[in-house]
Design a protein around this motif. Sequence first.
Motif, PDB file in Angstrom:
ATOM      1  N   LEU A 162      44.188  86.318  69.535  1.00 33.18           N
ATOM      2  CA  LEU A 162      43.359  86.202  68.422  1.00 33.18           C
ATOM      3  C   LEU A 162      42.879  84.777  68.538  1.00 33.18           C
ATOM      4  O   LEU A 162      43.637  83.946  69.063  1.00 33.18           O
ATOM      5  N   PRO A 163      41.513  84.595  67.920  1.00 34.50           N
ATOM      6  CA  PRO A 163      41.156  83.069  68.081  1.00 34.50           C
ATOM      7  C   PRO A 163      41.912  82.294  67.038  1.00 34.50           C
ATOM      8  O   PRO A 163      42.551  82.798  66.124  1.00 34.50           O
ATOM      9  N   VAL A 164      41.675  80.836  67.234  1.00 32.37           N
ATOM     10  CA  VAL A 164      42.312  79.937  66.315  1.00 32.37           C
ATOM     11  C   VAL A 164      41.240  79.293  65.265  1.00 32.37           C
ATOM     12  O   VAL A 164      40.109  79.038  65.955  1.00 32.37           O
ATOM     13  N   PRO A 165      41.446  79.240  63.987  1.00 30.99           N
ATOM     14  CA  PRO A 165      42.844  79.730  63.425  1.00 30.99           C
ATOM     15  C   PRO A 165      43.040  81.228  63.442  1.00 30.99           C
ATOM     16  O   PRO A 165      42.094  81.957  63.413  1.00 30.99           O
ATOM     17  N   ALA A 166      44.131  81.495  63.346  1.00 28.76           N
ATOM     18  CA  ALA A 166      44.373  83.170  63.312  1.00 28.76           C
ATOM     19  C   ALA A 166      44.008  83.722  61.964  1.00 28.76           C
ATOM     20  O   ALA A 166      43.573  82.902  60.735  1.00 28.76           O
ATOM     21  N   PRO A 167      43.513  84.828  61.921  1.00 28.93           N
ATOM     22  CA  PRO A 167      43.032  85.476  60.787  1.00 28.93           C
ATOM     23  C   PRO A 167      43.570  85.153  59.287  1.00 28.93           C
ATOM     24  O   PRO A 167      43.185  84.860  58.339  1.00 28.93           O
ATOM     25  N   ALA A 168      45.074  85.377  59.345  1.00 24.27           N
ATOM     26  CA  ALA A 168      45.598  85.165  58.150  1.00 24.27           C
ATOM     27  C   ALA A 168      45.633  83.639  57.647  1.00 24.27           C
ATOM     28  O   ALA A 168      45.333  83.368  56.516  1.00 24.27           O
ATOM     29  N   THR A 169      45.663  82.579  58.744  1.00 23.57           N
ATOM     30  CA  THR A 169      45.553  81.297  58.407  1.00 23.57           C
ATOM     31  C   THR A 169      44.074  80.977  57.686  1.00 23.57           C
ATOM     32  O   THR A 169      43.804  80.351  56.894  1.00 23.57           O
ATOM     33  N   ALA A 170      43.199  81.710  58.201  1.00 20.84           N
ATOM     34  CA  ALA A 170      41.694  81.485  57.961  1.00 20.84           C
ATOM     35  C   ALA A 170      41.441  81.850  56.257  1.00 20.84           C
ATOM     36  O   ALA A 170      40.730  81.250  55.725  1.00 20.84           O
ATOM     37  N   ALA A 171      41.965  82.931  56.015  1.00 23.13           N
ATOM     38  CA  ALA A 171      42.093  83.564  54.811  1.00 23.13           C
ATOM     39  C   ALA A 171      42.820  82.749  53.848  1.00 23.13           C
ATOM     40  O   ALA A 171      42.437  82.574  52.603  1.00 23.13           O
ATOM     41  N   LEU A 172      43.702  82.188  54.232  1.00 21.72           N
ATOM     42  CA  LEU A 172      44.718  81.272  53.353  1.00 21.72           C
ATOM     43  C   LEU A 172      43.975  79.923  53.012  1.00 21.72           C
ATOM     44  O   LEU A 172      44.319  79.386  52.037  1.00 21.72           O
ATOM     45  N   LEU A 173      43.237  79.554  53.985  1.00 26.20           N
ATOM     46  CA  LEU A 173      42.512  78.170  53.826  1.00 26.20           C
ATOM     47  C   LEU A 173      41.095  78.441  52.886  1.00 26.20           C
ATOM     48  O   LEU A 173      40.302  77.533  53.098  1.00 26.20           O
ATOM     49  N   LYS A 174      40.797  79.406  52.357  1.00 21.42           N
ATOM     50  CA  LYS A 174      39.931  79.590  51.692  1.00 21.42           C
ATOM     51  C   LYS A 174      39.385  78.512  50.460  1.00 21.42           C
ATOM     52  O   LYS A 174      40.506  78.571  49.702  1.00 21.42           O
ATOM     53  N   GLY A 175      38.558  77.835  50.361  1.00 19.93           N
ATOM     54  CA  GLY A 175      38.418  76.924  49.401  1.00 19.93           C
ATOM     55  C   GLY A 175      39.108  75.462  49.844  1.00 19.93           C
ATOM     56  O   GLY A 175      38.897  74.691  48.780  1.00 19.93           O
ATOM     57  N   VAL A 176      39.712  75.440  51.032  1.00 24.90           N
ATOM     58  CA  VAL A 176      40.298  74.166  51.331  1.00 24.90           C
ATOM     59  C   VAL A 176      39.555  73.446  52.261  1.00 24.90           C
ATOM     60  O   VAL A 176      39.143  74.025  53.106  1.00 24.90           O
ATOM     61  N   PRO A 177      39.431  72.006  52.078  1.00 23.38           N
ATOM     62  CA  PRO A 177      38.658  71.341  53.171  1.00 23.38           C
ATOM     63  C   PRO A 177      39.286  71.477  54.443  1.00 23.38           C
ATOM     64  O   PRO A 177      40.578  70.965  54.512  1.00 23.38           O
ATOM     65  N   VAL A 178      38.814  71.578  55.726  1.00 18.39           N
ATOM     66  CA  VAL A 178      39.268  71.748  56.857  1.00 18.39           C
ATOM     67  C   VAL A 178      38.100  71.057  57.930  1.00 18.39           C
ATOM     68  O   VAL A 178      37.117  70.623  57.501  1.00 18.39           O
TER      69      VAL A 178
END
Length: 392
Positions: A162-178
């Motif tokens: 899977l691409p980085v970030p992993a799908p679960a990580t990307a979903a968890l980071l919604k609304g977070v500055p990256v």
Amino acid sequence: MIAYFDCFSGISGDMTLGALAELGVPLDWLAQNLKDQLGLDDFRLTARRVKRCGISATSVSVGAENGPERDYQAISQMIAQSRLSEPVRRMSMAMFDRLAEAEAKIHECEKARVHFHEVGGVDAIVDMVGTAMGIDYLGIEKVFASPLPLGSGSVTCSHGTLPVPAPATAALLKGVPVYGSQIPFELVTPTGAAIVTSLAREFGPVCDMVVEKTGYGAGSRDLEARANVLRIITGSRPDAGADAMVMVETCIDDMNPEIYAYVSDRLFADGARDVYMVPVYMKKGRPGVLLQVLCDNACQQDVMSRILSETSAIGVRYYPVRRRVLERRAVAVSTPYGEIAAKQVKTPEGGWRVAPEYESCRRAAEACNVALRTVYESALACFVHDRSQKRQ
């Protein structure tokens, strides 16, 4: 005490435990309590000193037998039936709950049946519940965090490459500055994302604080480009009575005024602490309304979306503000008109004053067919009388 998670090289569960160990959480105590209070067996915690780009840090690893891979329902039952303290249970459940919600949306399955695979084993439970125990052990009341760096490339898991970030990580980071980086590794793991997004109140530069301790938790890789460590800084706020808030505002001159009350109610439902409507004069002398909403960082995006979708505004301004509030608690005052709900407020001089709640007074006034002012004054008088009786 407050803590700032400086995630300049990302975050994982092991990195978090390493940083907490440096801040004073005994790993022997942590392992024993995970076994005694959570009923988790067949694992061991080991720590060693390492250097990452010259920075000395603690590397913590979780050794575990090949135990069962648990789903969300099994893990939540384990935590609910444990002897962990209430704050630890609450923090632990928040992490797994966020992760389960993200996985359920990705895989389109029932949340209770989400199978965590890589993060459902003993090591991930130790990482997340152990972090909650460490936060509670150190007496950390508020957590803040830096923006999170994302690596690049791909990661191999049970679902394949899977691409980085992993799908679960990307979903968890919604609304977070990256922000992006060219480092060809996963810098923020799903476990790390669940930890920091569940604990942190807001993300940004280092908050105003008086520094007391700093702990460095090492990642498993020795990156050439940067020190692969998580830095956690603990300390206290210069003004311990002040809260960090956000003011969101916009000026409106072309909206039906009947809509303002409705929008105000929706904003409070979104988590706003206060909503103000101030008459202003805009360009060309047109009368308008300055709509101001005081909220915390967690609901800022919801507040801005509400304003832009429910009003005629085409933009909003937002900026940080500080708020200091007096200590207060809910009380009930017995009066000739029944029991009246009130707020007891502690003054800066150490005394107490009472503020009867309007809705409670209104209901009593209507039920007894007396003036609202009469109920209000009776509540104040009865509060003073009760306190003088208690002092005697």
